[in-house]
Write an enzyme that holds these catalytic residues in place. Structure first.
Site, PDB file in Angstrom:
ATOM      1  N   CYS A 276       4.894 -40.689 -11.481  1.00 57.33           N
ATOM      2  CA  CYS A 276       4.193 -41.334 -11.377  1.00 57.33           C
ATOM      3  C   CYS A 276       2.921 -40.980 -10.059  1.00 57.33           C
ATOM      4  O   CYS A 276       1.802 -41.115  -9.671  1.00 57.33           O
ATOM      5  CB  CYS A 276       3.934 -42.732 -12.011  1.00 57.33           C
TER       6      CYS A 276
ATOM      7  N   GLY B 149      -8.365  -7.061   4.507  1.00 59.01           N
ATOM      8  CA  GLY B 149      -8.504  -7.867   5.369  1.00 59.01           C
ATOM      9  C   GLY B 149      -8.954  -8.210   6.207  1.00 59.01           C
ATOM     10  O   GLY B 149      -9.195  -8.134   7.337  1.00 59.01           O
TER      11      GLY B 149
ATOM     12  N   HIS C 291      -7.367 -41.577   0.479  1.00 58.99           N
ATOM     13  CA  HIS C 291      -7.682 -42.239  -0.055  1.00 58.99           C
ATOM     14  C   HIS C 291      -9.022 -41.980  -1.108  1.00 58.99           C
ATOM     15  O   HIS C 291      -8.444 -41.139  -2.334  1.00 58.99           O
ATOM     16  CB  HIS C 291      -8.143 -43.255   0.578  1.00 58.99           C
TER      17      HIS C 291
ATOM     18  N   LYS D  83       0.634  -1.069  -0.135  1.00 58.04           N
ATOM     19  CA  LYS D  83      -0.340  -0.047  -0.061  1.00 58.04           C
ATOM     20  C   LYS D  83       0.711   1.049   0.169  1.00 58.04           C
ATOM     21  O   LYS D  83       0.674   2.274  -0.782  1.00 58.04           O
ATOM     22  CB  LYS D  83      -0.900   0.259   1.221  1.00 58.04           C
TER      23      LYS D  83
HETATM   24  P1  ADP Z   1      -7.811  -2.667   3.860  1.00 59.59           P
HETATM   25  O1  ADP Z   1      -6.332  -3.060   3.528  1.00 59.59           O
HETATM   26  O2  ADP Z   1      -8.492  -3.423   4.578  1.00 59.59           O
HETATM   27  O3  ADP Z   1      -8.342  -2.684   2.146  1.00 59.59           O
HETATM   28  P2  ADP Z   1      -7.411   0.244   3.504  1.00 59.59           P
HETATM   29  O4  ADP Z   1      -5.663   1.336   4.621  1.00 59.59           O
HETATM   30  O5  ADP Z   1      -7.347   0.209   2.600  1.00 59.59           O
HETATM   31  O6  ADP Z   1      -8.072  -1.437   4.178  1.00 59.59           O
HETATM   32  O7  ADP Z   1      -8.584   1.498   4.102  1.00 59.59           O
HETATM   33  C1  ADP Z   1     -10.144   0.781   4.472  1.00 59.59           C
HETATM   34  C2  ADP Z   1     -11.086   1.589   3.152  1.00 59.59           C
HETATM   35  O8  ADP Z   1     -10.687   2.353   4.189  1.00 59.59           O
HETATM   36  C3  ADP Z   1     -10.296   1.164   2.161  1.00 59.59           C
HETATM   37  O9  ADP Z   1     -11.923   2.036   1.942  1.00 59.59           O
HETATM   38  C4  ADP Z   1      -9.943   3.223   2.094  1.00 59.59           C
HETATM   39  O10 ADP Z   1     -10.045   3.461   0.930  1.00 59.59           O
HETATM   40  C5  ADP Z   1     -10.377   3.794   2.929  1.00 59.59           C
HETATM   41  N1  ADP Z   1      -9.427   5.197   3.383  1.00 59.59           N
HETATM   42  C6  ADP Z   1      -8.488   4.834   3.788  1.00 59.59           C
HETATM   43  N2  ADP Z   1      -7.751   5.832   3.629  1.00 59.59           N
HETATM   44  C7  ADP Z   1      -7.964   6.519   3.407  1.00 59.59           C
HETATM   45  C8  ADP Z   1      -7.890   7.831   3.719  1.00 59.59           C
HETATM   46  N3  ADP Z   1      -6.994   8.680   4.097  1.00 59.59           N
HETATM   47  N4  ADP Z   1      -9.438   9.258   2.936  1.00 59.59           N
HETATM   48  C9  ADP Z   1     -10.566   8.421   2.699  1.00 59.59           C
HETATM   49  N5  ADP Z   1     -10.041   7.210   2.708  1.00 59.59           N
HETATM   50  C10 ADP Z   1      -9.746   5.718   2.910  1.00 59.59           C
HETATM   51 MG    MG Z   2      -7.920  -0.749   1.037  1.00 56.78          MG
END
Ligand code: ADP
Ligand code: MG
Ligand code: MG
Length: 875
Positions: free
Chosen positions: A832, A106, A457, A27
């Protein structure tokens, strides 16, 4: 220079790049990369995975210096945005997001709207002239922070909210008025005091510190740990944390939040695909609070934002050269990107996307082949649960043989046959299966067992038949007599309808809509590329003409293992077999074998015909004798009558033949040496069938395989028998027929003395299932009680029955191949065992320079693709 733990990004500033995933998490790295691409991303900073390790090594605390570095980047962020943490008129709000090297969707936690308290909420309301929006953010923040950082079950917040809405007769969150929201906030705060005996922390920096720690800690939540185990992700990678300025999709009717894929992840179709929700935030889209709109509608609802988004998705796909999964938010008409990552996709989508991208000139054929998950190829051909269907899973076992099936529960193979005869679709539910259940398995739609693993099995047979199987379903209990059982505490009874998904291991009560993927032109094209590139040949393990047919259809280049024992388990034949084994009268034995001969000949004739022009390796009878002995009193009674023996006499005979350890007893070629009549009959059947076909102009290439050879003399003894019978038959038939004689290598002694054996043999076929058992000295049927434990505790990294143990069993294969070829350069080498269908094992066999692998018919595409991938990788 001192090591840095924090990297900033946003508004033209990118201190990191896409290749820094290990350090910044997927990310964090992709956010920085998007900034470099000139895409609009809310600014922020990422705290590295190294910082996580520092945190972890400091006893789950943020060391002072690290915290200072975070505050320094926070300060810069405030300056860039002209906002301040805790400032009433220009409050800075951030999200605190988790992000590992590879996406674990998630599995870890995120907190949104951090920085809110009573004053900043008011300030936000004033600043945006939207009190409702500010309060909406506040209530979301308390609930998320309360859950993630304070450890309060999110259900408690959700329940409060739901009760409120019910009382007010409101359906959607965004219909809550400012007053409603204020009251909810009060309730949430009270809930927190009640649960942790502490006030909600209202100082933004304190909130930030707690949130960062909590997100770090979420690396070790049980679900994250479980996910890593399942996906072989090392525990020590740790997560990065991204702190990012909030943008708001819940600011009103010109705001929205959404998720999108640059291509359809289910079908691969080249069409922008996604969903969004107006006036919403974060996970609202996926949480199913309101029904989201399809992305196409955005073009009419917010054309400007849509066009920006279309520009961005194309830019991202061109940049990453693969399908992307995107998160975006539209705040008052302005588009912000919040995430991009390589999108997960079904196998058929993976194939289509890869092929399309070659056509588009984006990637090479090799790259396309590398992108298709070989181990999931077989999913393409099995029915599956309609991904659109909502299902309620009753329990989960091991997804042992892919595909889904629905049918009526039966607890015995006999009942399965009986009902199948009446055209009923049945699912065989057993504690475990044995070779005697084969007839019931073959007429069932799917198999569910309580015991056994991926190589039990039930699993092996199901895969070879291309039938769904869920094995190792620990909370299944069966009472065969009472025709009932229970699944995870839910009672089940005969004839109740049940659905299995052998891909995921799900078990569902009742019917679920299934769809059947088709053999598309895409698959055909992809497979033809794979065939051009691979050097390792692929054969199939097939015992019946039907299996052989399927295998050939999938592109198998022969049969690497045709087991003859199944042929003896069918109802009328097993009786003959039993009589033959249990009688001491040589004349009677000869009579019985005479009856078996034409049956066997028939079996081989069919298979040779289906495989015309291709080699067919037939293994002479292998299983331990006891597998043929009758078990139930009913069976004994029938047999005794047939043999004109008293039941007591028969039982005595049976008992005398029981072995303490049948796996190491009278089986394989030992049986063939002690009862040479059986092998003679089999060889006669093989060669007679082949000769007859040769006469008719059919091209047949029989390869006769001797099982369980440990000493060269065993091989020689059996080979001489085979040659004698074969030559006699060929001479009599007056045909030209060449055949090969080889052996399975499935005992360590055979591998070590491979040079001696290779001087006598035409081919080796590594029976890696047995070779694994005999090398480890462990019986696969009994491994269930500890193998799972071993894998759990990391004593073994992988199940050696699924992926070959390269250092141990693999070394034996290597030694045998080298020693064998050294004395016999023409020695043909194959595998095999089940490993012949496992991508990682196939790669290993490729590097050893073996000639072919053989696997169950439905694994053939997987094996061909894996062989191609191995060629590409080791070019
Ligand atoms: P995951 O890894 O579970 O997807 P995220 O870190 O991506 O979690 O965030 C969860 C939700 O929050 C996502 O829908 C993301 O787009 C939203 N989100 C995260 N950061 C921001 C932000 N700075 N402004 C608006 N929405 C955000
Ligand atoms: Mg996300
Ligand atoms: Mg064997």
């Amino acid at each position: 220079m001192e090591k840095r733990y924090v990297y900033s990004f946003g508004e033209g500033l990118a201190e990191a790049t896409a290749d820094m995933k290990d350090l910044l998490g997927g990310k964090g790295a992709s956010l920085a990369e998007m900034v470099s691409l000139g895409i609009s991303v809310p600014p922020g900073f990422t705290i590295t995975t190294e910082a996580y390790r520092l945190f972890f090594d400091s006893g789950n605390r943020l060391p002072h210096k690290l915290w200072a570095e975070i505050l320094e980047h926070l300060g810069k962020l405030e300056d860039r945005l002209g906002k301040k943490f805790g400032n009433a008129s220009h409050p800075l709000l951030v999200s605190v997001r988790s992000g590992a090297r590879v996406s674990m969707p998630g599995m870890m936690d995120t907190v949104l709207n951090l920085g809110l308290n009573a004053e900043t909420t008011q300030g936000l309301g004033r600043q945006t002239d939207n009190t409702r929006f500010a309060l909406d953010c506040h209530r979301r923040f308390i609930a998320m922070f309360g859950n993630v950082a304070l450890g309060i079950d999110s259900l408690k917040f959700e329940t409060l909210l739901a009760q409120k809405k019910k009382r007010l007769n409101i359906q959607f969150d965004n219909d809550l008025t400012p007053q409603n929201l204020e009251s909810i906030i009060r309730q949430f705060r009270a809930l927190i005091i009640k649960n942790i005996d502490q006030e909600f922390p209202d100082t933004p920096t304190a909130q930030l510190k707690q949130a960062v720690q909590a997100v770090f800690l979420s690396w070790n939540t049980p679900r994250a740990v479980a996910y890593r185990k399942l996906n072989h992700i090392p525990d020590d990678w740790g997560t990065a944390v991204t702190v990012q300025a909030m943008v708001f999709g819940n600011m009103g009717p010109s705001s929205a939040t959404g998720v999108a894929f640059t291509r359809n992840p289910a079908t691969g179709e080249k069409k922008f695909y996604g969903e969004y929700l107006m006036n919403a935030q974060g996970e609202d889209v996926v949480a199913g609070i309101r029904t989201p709109h399809p992305i196409a509608l955005l073009e009419t609802e917010m054309p400007d934002a849509y066009h920006s988004l279309a520009g961005v998705y194309q830019k991202l796909e061109n940049h990453y050269l693969d399908m992307q999964d995107l998160e975006f938010t539209i705040e008052n008409g302005h588009l912000y990107m919040l995430q991009t990552r390589t999108g997960k996709r079904t196998v058929s989508a993976a194939i289509k996307i890869a092929l399309d991208m070659v056509q588009e000139g984006v990637i090479s054929k090799q790259e396309a082949l590398m992108r298709i998950p070989a181990d999931q190829m077989d999913q393409v051909f099995h029915p599956m649960i309609d991904p659109k269907a909502k299902v309620k899973t009753l329990t989960k076992g091991l997804g042992a043989s892919p595909g889904a099936a629905t049918g009526k529960i039966v607890f015995t193979p006999e009942r399965a046959q009986e009902l199948a005869g009446k055209k009923e679709r049945v699912i065989l539910v057993r504690m475990e299966t044995s070779p005697e259940d084969f007839h019931g398995m073959s007429v069932s739609q799917g198999i569910l067992t309580a015991r056994g693993g991926m190589t039990s099995h039930a699993a092996v047979v199901a895969r070879s038949m291309g039938k769904p199987c869920v094995s190792g379903c620990a909370d299944l209990d069966v009472n065969v007599k009472k025709k009932k059982g229970s699944l995870n505490g839910t009672p089940i009874k005969e004839l109740e309808t049940i659905t299995l998904d052998g891909t995921t291991g799900q078990v569902i009560l009742g019917t679920v809509p299934l769809i059947r993927p088709r053999h598309t032109s895409n698959i055909t094209r992809m497979m033809s590329w794979a065939r051009e590139i691979r050097t390792l040949q692929v054969r199939a393990n097939a015992d019946t003409p039907h299996d052989a047919f399927v295998a050939r259809d999938f592109g198998a280049q022969g049969i690497g293992l045709c087991r003859t024992e199944h042929m003896f388990f069918e109802a009328d034949r097993i009786l003959l077999m039993r009589k033959m084994i249990l009688t001491d009268d040589a004349k009677k034995q000869a009579e019985t074998l005479k009856k078996l001969l034409p049956i066997q000949r028939g079996d081989f004739t069919h298979i040779f015909k289906v495989m015309e022009g291709l080699p067919v390796t037939i293994r002479l009878l292998d299983p331990p004798l006891h597998e043929f002995l009758p078990n139930t009193t009913k069976e004994i009674k029938i047999l005794a009558r047939d043999m004109k023996l008293s039941q007591t006499a028969l039982v005595k005979k049976i008992v005398s033949m029981r072995e303490t350890n049948p796996m190491l007893g009278l089986r394989g070629c030992r049986l063939g040496i002690v009862f040479p009549e059986i092998y003679r009959m089999q060889v006669r059947a093989i060669i007679e069938a082949a000769s007859k076909l040769v006469r008719k102009g059919v091209k047949v290439y029989p390869e006769i395989m001797i099982p369980l050879v440990g000493h060269v003399n065993e091989f020689k003894t059996v080979r001489d028998e085979i040659v004698a019978v074969a030559e006699e038959v060929i001479k009599k038939a007056e045909v030209k027929l060449s055949y090969k004689i080889g052996t399975m290598i499935e005992l360590p002694r055979a591998a070590i003395t491979a040079d001696e054996i290779a001087r006598e043999a035409d081919f080796f076929s590594f029976g890696t299932n047995d070779l694994t058992q005999t090398t480890f000295g462990l019986s696969r049927d009994d491994a269930g009680s500890f193998l799972a434990d071993y894998l759990e505790n990391g004593v073994l990294e992988k199940d050696p029955f699924v992926t070959i143990d390269q250092t141990g069993v693999g070394s034996l294969v290597k030694i045998a191949a080298q020693k064998g070829r050294a004395v016999n350069p023409d020695l043909h080498l194959g595998v095999c065992g089940e490993h012949g269908g496992d991508p990682a094992s196939i790669e290993f066999f490729h590097t050893l320079g073996l000639d072919y692998v053989s696997c169950s018919p439905y694994r053939v595409p997987t094996a061909i693709l894996s062989a191609a991938q191995a060629s590409i990788k080791h070019r």
